[in-house]
Each structure stands twice: as structure tokens, then as C-alpha cells.
Design a protein around this motif. Structure first.
Motif, PDB file in Angstrom:
ATOM      1  N   UNK A 188      -0.040   1.256  13.511  1.00  0.00           N
ATOM      2  CA  UNK A 188      -0.162   0.040  14.312  1.00  0.00           C
ATOM      3  C   UNK A 188      -0.711  -1.101  13.449  1.00  0.00           C
ATOM      4  N   UNK A 189       0.110  -2.123  13.206  1.00  0.00           N
ATOM      5  CA  UNK A 189      -0.341  -3.221  12.333  1.00  0.00           C
ATOM      6  C   UNK A 189      -1.492  -4.037  12.939  1.00  0.00           C
ATOM      7  N   UNK A 190      -1.734  -3.889  14.222  1.00  0.00           N
ATOM      8  CA  UNK A 190      -2.813  -4.656  14.845  1.00  0.00           C
ATOM      9  C   UNK A 190      -4.149  -3.917  14.779  1.00  0.00           C
ATOM     10  N   UNK A 191      -4.150  -2.694  14.251  1.00  0.00           N
ATOM     11  CA  UNK A 191      -5.392  -1.923  14.160  1.00  0.00           C
ATOM     12  C   UNK A 191      -6.106  -2.226  12.849  1.00  0.00           C
ATOM     13  N   UNK A 192      -7.334  -2.670  12.952  1.00  0.00           N
ATOM     14  CA  UNK A 192      -8.109  -2.998  11.748  1.00  0.00           C
ATOM     15  C   UNK A 192      -8.645  -1.748  11.081  1.00  0.00           C
ATOM     16  N   UNK A 193      -8.910  -0.737  11.880  1.00  0.00           N
ATOM     17  CA  UNK A 193      -9.360   0.532  11.324  1.00  0.00           C
ATOM     18  C   UNK A 193      -8.924   1.644  12.260  1.00  0.00           C
ATOM     19  N   UNK A 194      -8.979   2.851  11.754  1.00  0.00           N
ATOM     20  CA  UNK A 194      -8.618   3.988  12.584  1.00  0.00           C
ATOM     21  C   UNK A 194      -7.143   4.321  12.473  1.00  0.00           C
ATOM     22  N   UNK A 195      -6.828   5.506  12.953  1.00  0.00           N
ATOM     23  CA  UNK A 195      -5.494   6.062  12.814  1.00  0.00           C
ATOM     24  C   UNK A 195      -4.685   5.801  14.085  1.00  0.00           C
ATOM     25  N   UNK A 196      -4.290   4.562  14.285  1.00  0.00           N
ATOM     26  CA  UNK A 196      -3.544   4.196  15.494  1.00  0.00           C
ATOM     27  C   UNK A 196      -2.080   3.935  15.170  1.00  0.00           C
ATOM     28  N   UNK A 197      -1.225   4.204  16.136  1.00  0.00           N
ATOM     29  CA  UNK A 197       0.205   4.041  15.882  1.00  0.00           C
ATOM     30  C   UNK A 197       0.873   3.175  16.949  1.00  0.00           C
ATOM     31  N   UNK A 198       2.057   2.700  16.581  1.00  0.00           N
ATOM     32  CA  UNK A 198       2.894   1.932  17.494  1.00  0.00           C
ATOM     33  C   UNK A 198       4.305   2.514  17.430  1.00  0.00           C
ATOM     34  N   UNK A 199       5.132   2.180  18.405  1.00  0.00           N
ATOM     35  CA  UNK A 199       6.558   2.507  18.344  1.00  0.00           C
ATOM     36  C   UNK A 199       7.325   1.229  18.661  1.00  0.00           C
ATOM     37  N   UNK A 200       8.595   1.216  18.309  1.00  0.00           N
ATOM     38  CA  UNK A 200       9.425   0.075  18.715  1.00  0.00           C
ATOM     39  C   UNK A 200      10.255   0.495  19.914  1.00  0.00           C
TER      40      UNK A 200
END
Length: 137
Positions: A71-83
DNA sequence: GCCAACGTTGGC
DNA sequence: GCCAACGTTGGC
């Protein structure tokens, strides 16, 4: 293929904007369970789009056009996004109240775990929702 | 606007 | 590591 449901408050991002954009990155999820669900999505999975707070309806179906990426909006941590890309707008919106009154949907996560924002939907539940929407799939 | 559910944080 | 306090989400 698996089925999912994502929630969005139409005040911040609704189905009409999604249609207009043609696709969107589903970012900003900061809950582990929701994150795990995002991570499990595969290309071509179908995703019900639910309006929380206002309307409380499933309004259409999207499809996963890019599986999990950081996830490009996550400053830290292991977060994800999908399209996600819109697939179909529902002819009839499927309201939460109607789902609650539908025996086949009594165990759906949307009702059982009201605060989760990304959740799996079973094939049976998906089929029933399609039926209620007036689209035969 | 209120409140229940529930996740997170921080004191001990 | 427990648990109370607090914040957030979302239904009503």
C-alpha cells in the motif's frame, strides 16, 4: 475464483466515483483481518461493493485487476492494496435490511462482523445476492 | 446523535 | 501479559 465484499462510506468514496475513474487502488486498510483478506485476493476474483453508513446497500460488483501490492499510502507496516475495476452496477440495490431478512444470508460476514471492511463471501451468498440484485450473473 | 462492538494503547 | 481506557466504525 473467490468472492469478496468491500465497504466504503459513499461520502468518502462511492460507486459513482469508482465508475467514473474506471478503476481504483483499494488503499488505506489498516486492520489485520481485512489486510489478510486483501492479500488473499487473486486476479479475476469478484468483489461486491457495499455503501456503509449511507444507503447500506450493495451497489455493484468489481473485479480484482491487480492482486495485493504494498500500500503506497502506508508510511510504515506491512499493509497492502489491490486494484479494483467496476464490473457491473446492480439493477436493484441490495439493502442490508433485506439481507438480514434473507435466511440464506444470515451467516454473511457483513452481518456477523459489522466492523470488518474487507471480507470473504461464499459462492452461495454471492449467488443469492446476485439473485436479489435482479442480475442473473 | 447515540451506542455497541471491537481493535489498539499504555500503565502496571 | 493483563486489562482498563480510549478511539473508530458503523448500525440504528
Amino acid at each position: 475464483m473467490r468472492y469478496w465484499l468491500v465497504k466504503s462510506d459513499p461520502e468518502s468514496y462511492g460507486w459513482p466515483e469508482f465508475l467514473k475513474e474506471g478503476k481504483t487502488d483499494w488503499t488505506g486498510v489498516r486492520n489485520f483481518q481485512a489486510r489478510n483478506n486483501l492479500q488473499a485476493m487473486m486476479y479475476g476474483d469478484e468483489v461486491l461493493f457495499y455503501h456503509s453508513q449511507q444507503g447500506r446497500d450493495i451497489v455493484g460488483i468489481a473485479t480484482v485487476t491487480k492482486p495485493a501490492f504494498p500500500d503506497p499510502t502506508a508510511k510504515s507496516g506491512n499493509w497492502v492494496a489491490v486494484e479494483l475495476t467496476p464490473l457491473q452496477s446492480f439493477k436493484n440495490l441490495v439493502n442490508l435490511e433485506v439481507m438480514k431478512q434473507t435466511p440464506e444470508l444470515k451467516n454473511i460476514s457483513l452481518i456477523r462482523q459489522s466492523r470488518l471492511s474487507v471480507m470473504p463471501v461464499t459462492g452461495e451468498e454471492f449467488a443469492k445476492i446476485m439473485e436479489l440484485s435482479g442480475l442473473q450473473d
